[in-house]
Scaffold this motif. Sequence first.
Motif, PDB file in Angstrom:
ATOM      1  N   ALA A 131       0.829  -1.213   0.000  1.00 53.17           N
ATOM      2  CA  ALA A 131       0.000   0.000   0.000  1.00 53.17           C
ATOM      3  C   ALA A 131       0.858   1.255   0.000  1.00 53.17           C
ATOM      4  CB  ALA A 131      -0.930  -0.002   1.212  1.00 53.17           C
ATOM      5  N   PHE A 132       2.032   1.169   0.618  1.00 52.97           N
ATOM      6  CA  PHE A 132       2.916   2.325   0.785  1.00 52.97           C
ATOM      7  C   PHE A 132       4.117   2.278  -0.160  1.00 52.97           C
ATOM      8  CE2 PHE A 132       0.970   1.083   4.855  1.00 52.97           C
ATOM      9  CZ  PHE A 132       0.186   2.211   5.091  1.00 52.97           C
ATOM     10  N   ASP A 133       4.086   1.379  -1.108  1.00 51.76           N
ATOM     11  CA  ASP A 133       5.220   1.115  -1.992  1.00 51.76           C
ATOM     12  C   ASP A 133       5.720   2.382  -2.687  1.00 51.76           C
ATOM     13  OD1 ASP A 133       7.074  -0.077  -3.678  1.00 51.76           O
ATOM     14  OD2 ASP A 133       5.597  -1.120  -4.908  1.00 51.76           O
ATOM     15  N   ILE A 134       4.836   3.077  -3.378  1.00 52.15           N
ATOM     16  CA  ILE A 134       5.270   4.231  -4.170  1.00 52.15           C
ATOM     17  C   ILE A 134       5.661   5.383  -3.255  1.00 52.15           C
ATOM     18  CG2 ILE A 134       4.637   5.821  -6.015  1.00 52.15           C
ATOM     19  CD1 ILE A 134       2.777   3.724  -7.135  1.00 52.15           C
ATOM     20  N   ALA A 135       4.938   5.579  -2.167  1.00 50.88           N
ATOM     21  CA  ALA A 135       5.285   6.644  -1.220  1.00 50.88           C
ATOM     22  C   ALA A 135       6.651   6.396  -0.597  1.00 50.88           C
ATOM     23  CB  ALA A 135       4.215   6.752  -0.135  1.00 50.88           C
ATOM     24  N   LEU A 136       6.995   5.155  -0.330  1.00 50.65           N
ATOM     25  CA  LEU A 136       8.303   4.841   0.241  1.00 50.65           C
ATOM     26  C   LEU A 136       9.418   5.114  -0.766  1.00 50.65           C
ATOM     27  CD1 LEU A 136       7.387   1.642   2.256  1.00 50.65           C
ATOM     28  CD2 LEU A 136       8.325   3.764   3.215  1.00 50.65           C
ATOM     29  N   HIS A 137       9.154   4.906  -2.050  1.00 56.64           N
ATOM     30  CA  HIS A 137      10.141   5.284  -3.064  1.00 56.64           C
ATOM     31  C   HIS A 137      10.352   6.795  -3.058  1.00 56.64           C
ATOM     32  CE1 HIS A 137       9.785   1.201  -4.780  1.00 56.64           C
ATOM     33  NE2 HIS A 137      10.913   1.480  -5.418  1.00 56.64           N
ATOM     34  N   ASP A 138       9.255   7.548  -2.956  1.00 53.25           N
ATOM     35  CA  ASP A 138       9.372   9.003  -2.900  1.00 53.25           C
ATOM     36  C   ASP A 138      10.144   9.428  -1.655  1.00 53.25           C
ATOM     37  OD1 ASP A 138       8.654  11.644  -3.974  1.00 53.25           O
ATOM     38  OD2 ASP A 138       7.411  11.824  -2.185  1.00 53.25           O
ATOM     39  N   LEU A 139       9.807   8.837  -0.509  1.00 53.98           N
ATOM     40  CA  LEU A 139      10.477   9.176   0.750  1.00 53.98           C
ATOM     41  C   LEU A 139      11.971   8.879   0.669  1.00 53.98           C
ATOM     42  CD1 LEU A 139      10.354  10.036   3.742  1.00 53.98           C
ATOM     43  CD2 LEU A 139       9.874   7.619   4.296  1.00 53.98           C
ATOM     44  N   TYR A 353       5.048   8.378 -12.299  1.00 54.75           N
ATOM     45  CA  TYR A 353       5.753   7.268 -11.649  1.00 54.75           C
ATOM     46  C   TYR A 353       6.410   6.390 -12.715  1.00 54.75           C
ATOM     47  CZ  TYR A 353       2.603   8.449  -7.724  1.00 54.75           C
ATOM     48  OH  TYR A 353       1.904   9.086  -6.731  1.00 54.75           O
ATOM     49  N   THR A 354       5.664   6.146 -13.787  1.00 57.68           N
ATOM     50  CA  THR A 354       6.183   5.300 -14.862  1.00 57.68           C
ATOM     51  C   THR A 354       7.394   5.940 -15.521  1.00 57.68           C
ATOM     52  OG1 THR A 354       3.973   4.408 -15.271  1.00 57.68           O
ATOM     53  CG2 THR A 354       5.587   4.143 -17.024  1.00 57.68           C
ATOM     54  N   ALA A 355       7.422   7.275 -15.614  1.00 50.80           N
ATOM     55  CA  ALA A 355       8.577   7.949 -16.196  1.00 50.80           C
ATOM     56  C   ALA A 355       9.851   7.646 -15.418  1.00 50.80           C
ATOM     57  CB  ALA A 355       8.330   9.458 -16.240  1.00 50.80           C
ATOM     58  N   HIS A 356       9.743   7.491 -14.106  1.00 51.34           N
ATOM     59  CA  HIS A 356      10.925   7.160 -13.299  1.00 51.34           C
ATOM     60  C   HIS A 356      11.293   5.687 -13.431  1.00 51.34           C
ATOM     61  CE1 HIS A 356      11.806  10.895 -11.058  1.00 51.34           C
ATOM     62  NE2 HIS A 356      10.549  11.173 -11.376  1.00 51.34           N
ATOM     63  N   LEU A 357      10.292   4.814 -13.466  1.00 57.18           N
ATOM     64  CA  LEU A 357      10.583   3.402 -13.695  1.00 57.18           C
ATOM     65  C   LEU A 357      11.306   3.229 -15.026  1.00 57.18           C
ATOM     66  CD1 LEU A 357       9.875   0.429 -12.567  1.00 57.18           C
ATOM     67  CD2 LEU A 357       8.174   0.440 -14.403  1.00 57.18           C
ATOM     68  N   ALA A 358      10.763   3.842 -16.074  1.00 54.92           N
ATOM     69  CA  ALA A 358      11.383   3.768 -17.393  1.00 54.92           C
ATOM     70  C   ALA A 358      12.723   4.488 -17.408  1.00 54.92           C
ATOM     71  CB  ALA A 358      10.453   4.378 -18.438  1.00 54.92           C
ATOM     72  N   GLY A 359      12.801   5.617 -16.699  1.00 52.57           N
ATOM     73  CA  GLY A 359      14.032   6.388 -16.669  1.00 52.57           C
ATOM     74  C   GLY A 359      15.181   5.636 -16.037  1.00 52.57           C
ATOM     75  N   GLY A 360      14.874   4.802 -15.053  1.00 50.56           N
ATOM     76  CA  GLY A 360      15.920   4.045 -14.378  1.00 50.56           C
ATOM     77  C   GLY A 360      16.233   2.706 -14.996  1.00 50.56           C
TER      78      GLY A 360
END
Length: 405
Positions: A131-139, A353-360
């Motif tokens: 549930a907190f997956d994307i927020a933890l990436h941001d943090l 979010y997808t732009a960062h997944l693709a970017g990395g």
Amino acid sequence: MKRRTFLQALNLGIASTALYPGTGNAMSLTDILNSNVYEKDLSYHRIQKIKYSSVQMKYPRLVGKNARLDLHGYGPNVEICVIKTDKGAMGWASLRGSRKDAEQIEKELIGKKVSEIFASNVGILNDKHIAFDIALHDLAGVILQKPVYELLGREKPYTTDYYSGMIYFDDLEPSEKPAGIDRILEECQYDYGVGYRQFKLKIGRGHKWMSFKEGLQRDIDVTNAVAKIFPDCGILVDGNNGFTVDQFIQYLKGTPSVNLFWIEEPFHETVTDYQKLRNYIKEAGISTLLADGEADPNPALLKELFEKKLLDVHLTDIEGLGFTNWRRLMPELKKMGAQASPHAWGSLLKSYYTAHLAGGLGNTVTIEGVTSTSDDVDLSAYKIQDGKLIPSSTAGFGMPLLKKI
């Protein structure tokens, strides 16, 4: 297949995959040293508080029907979570799943070191915390003062084509006086002005909203008209499982001069139907990508379709599958010679979010765009250049909250 079953099946299939930033099968010495430094920095922070709220996203126009669903409206009110640490760092993102489910597990995070629940080279360490997956990436990005794509291994991000996913059956609206094909062309012109150089056209009007014959002809006419007016743009089509394979071949016979970039979900995926479609496009000399995996994904079937080279692009939703699970899945797709384009419809946040997944991680053929504005989020750090989406280079996902939480 239910989402929980899908995640369990996926994780069984990729649990042994080496997780690392980059594209090889092992971490380099530099990656290992960076990872150690990152985890030390993350260990200085403990989760102090988790709050919930929402942000309103606004589309520039009413988005209409697709082959299966009625009007999509003017933009979603997206549920979010905000995670704060004892050192004053804050990360936020869309909440994966319901707030009720998140609240039941948040106590497992409170008081924990960030490094106990998240690793920069992996993502979340326990699937229960998805549930907190994307927020933890941001943090983590905020704590480390790095954009998320850099956590995934790229100092300079890969940039990827960006298509408008906003073109629905708006020719059928308003119902009392339908606007016709000119409305679709107006919308494409607007999206062209935004910066898109790819358009995804919804097709399948004959599944529910028109007779099959009339709907098929309208699908054909719309596709041919957009391709003619915008010759410098890629055309993608999405049937939302509204055709049989034979019906879809009729559609292709009506658009012989259109060089389709991809075909998405023409029918619910089976080996037999995709083999028939693949054989047809090969015999007809059609060069296009076949994309599927958004609606009710079955991981075992999808894997079989990719291994048999019957599919080219994996579409499972960026939030539905989860950011960490997408990090796990991408190396497997590369091994199979398949590409990615995580489903992002509904919220521009998902596109970013997808732009960062693709970017990395690369290996992403294009990104779904959901043109939006918001009074609650600063979206200004993302740009469209030459038809490609350029992710924010600031910490985390680079989308400051304007709304006080």
